[in-house]
Design a protein around this motif. Structure first.
Motif, mmCIF file in Angstrom:
data_model
loop_
_atom_site.group_PDB
_atom_site.id
_atom_site.type_symbol
_atom_site.label_atom_id
_atom_site.label_comp_id
_atom_site.label_asym_id
_atom_site.label_seq_id
_atom_site.Cartn_x
_atom_site.Cartn_y
_atom_site.Cartn_z
ATOM 1 N N PHE A 294 0.828 -1.208 0.000
ATOM 2 C CA PHE A 294 0.000 0.000 0.000
ATOM 3 C C PHE A 294 0.864 1.260 0.000
ATOM 4 C CE2 PHE A 294 -1.920 3.490 2.400
ATOM 5 C CZ PHE A 294 -3.018 3.751 1.599
ATOM 6 N N LEU A 295 1.873 1.299 0.844
ATOM 7 C CA LEU A 295 2.692 2.500 0.956
ATOM 8 C C LEU A 295 3.432 2.822 -0.342
ATOM 9 C CD1 LEU A 295 4.167 2.119 4.567
ATOM 10 C CD2 LEU A 295 2.237 3.527 3.804
ATOM 11 N N THR A 296 3.801 1.802 -1.113
ATOM 12 C CA THR A 296 4.463 2.068 -2.398
ATOM 13 C C THR A 296 3.528 2.810 -3.353
ATOM 14 O OG1 THR A 296 3.839 -0.138 -3.193
ATOM 15 C CG2 THR A 296 6.046 0.104 -2.269
ATOM 16 N N SER A 297 2.234 2.597 -3.211
ATOM 17 C CA SER A 297 1.276 3.281 -4.081
ATOM 18 C C SER A 297 1.083 4.735 -3.687
ATOM 19 C CB SER A 297 -0.073 2.551 -4.064
ATOM 20 O OG SER A 297 -0.725 2.715 -2.809
ATOM 21 N N ARG A 298 1.674 5.129 -2.563
ATOM 22 C CA ARG A 298 1.483 6.484 -2.055
ATOM 23 C C ARG A 298 2.736 7.346 -2.149
ATOM 24 N NH1 ARG A 298 -3.089 8.413 -1.803
ATOM 25 N NH2 ARG A 298 -2.481 9.749 -0.053
ATOM 26 N N CYS A 299 3.795 6.823 -2.721
ATOM 27 C CA CYS A 299 5.081 7.528 -2.697
ATOM 28 C C CYS A 299 5.037 8.906 -3.364
ATOM 29 C CB CYS A 299 6.166 6.669 -3.352
ATOM 30 S SG CYS A 299 6.721 5.307 -2.284
#
Length: 248
Positions: free
Chosen positions: A175-180
């Motif tokens: 999930f966090l990679t989609s928010r970079c």
């Protein structure tokens, strides 16, 4: 490029071609799914050579076979830096082989990620993420560029690690990679919680062992419409007995 200069883009390819040529001449055959893995049956058992750029791992049941292969390579490449035994470091992973299993740890990478975060990591948490991991605040305050770059750097480091030694981190990291590129204050808090969990579990290792069946077992599942845009979240994992060899 007329000569493979270390660090250049073409050098890795030139070394791959050269190493493959030498191993093929010695009777090794490339794995059809991964050309950086080659095998040969020697003295009735499989000898496997796997490599990433110029980091090479060689395995066989007999030490004498390993020494023969090493001598063959050193005749062509000169003196090599070699580690022998049950403990090795390969592509950032600390590997220890014992009692029919391998333990994989990457504590130094985890510590680097913790130290790269500019705030104190002290809270005690029981899981990598809370139940609102996939909730996105459309009106959330975007991170300033310096903090967004810090967020991106740490998430990328953890992504490299999670796929190799810490599958328990993968759902959160995914999930966090989609928010970079659009990270906000909520994402920052989610990363901080993840780092708190990592700090408390920094000594956790991935243990892999194959059972006698030699059957690859797969698990797959999906959570329906768990994201704000009503997209679902799927996941899968594969094991040969103990531990997940591949999961996503």
């Amino acid at each position: 490029l007329n000569k493979a200069l270390y660090g250049t883009l073409k050098a890795a390819r030139l070394f791959f071609d050269n190493l493959t040529e030498h191993l093929t001449a010695a009777g090794f055959v490339a794995n059809q799914y991964d050309p950086c893995v080659m095998n040969k049956i020697i003295d009735g058992s499989q000898c496997t050579i796997a490599w990433h750029v110029d980091d090479i791992k060689i395995s066989h049941k007999k030490q004498s076979v390993l020494e023969d292969v090493l001598n063959y390579l050193q005749e062509r490449y000169g003196k090599l830096s070699i580690t022998r035994g049950t403990k090795h470091t390969f592509v950032g992973m600390d590997l220890e082989f014992k009692n029919g299993r391998v333990e994989i740890a990457m504590q130094s990478y985890l510590q680097e990620a913790i130290e790269a975060f500019p705030e104190e990591i002290a809270a005690k948490v029981a899981s990598p993420a809370s139940d609102h991991l996939y909730t996105v605040n459309k009106n959330g305050k975007r991170l300033p560029e310096d903090r967004r770059e810090c967020f991106h750097h740490i998430v990328a480091k953890l992504l490299f690690l999670a796929t190799r030694a810490r599958p328990d981190l993968q759902p959160t990291i995914s999930f966090l990679t989609s928010r970079c590129t659009v990270a906000d204050e909520d994402d920052w808090k989610k990363l901080k919680r993840l780092l708190c969990y990592i700090k408390d579990t920094i000594d956790l290792k991935l243990t892999l062992r194959a059972n006698a069946s030699n059957i690859a077992m797969w698990w797959a599942d999906a959570a329906f419409a768990v994201r704000d845009d009503f997209k679902s979240q799927s996941g899968r994992g594969m094991s040969l007995g103990t531990g997940m060899i591949q999961c996503k």
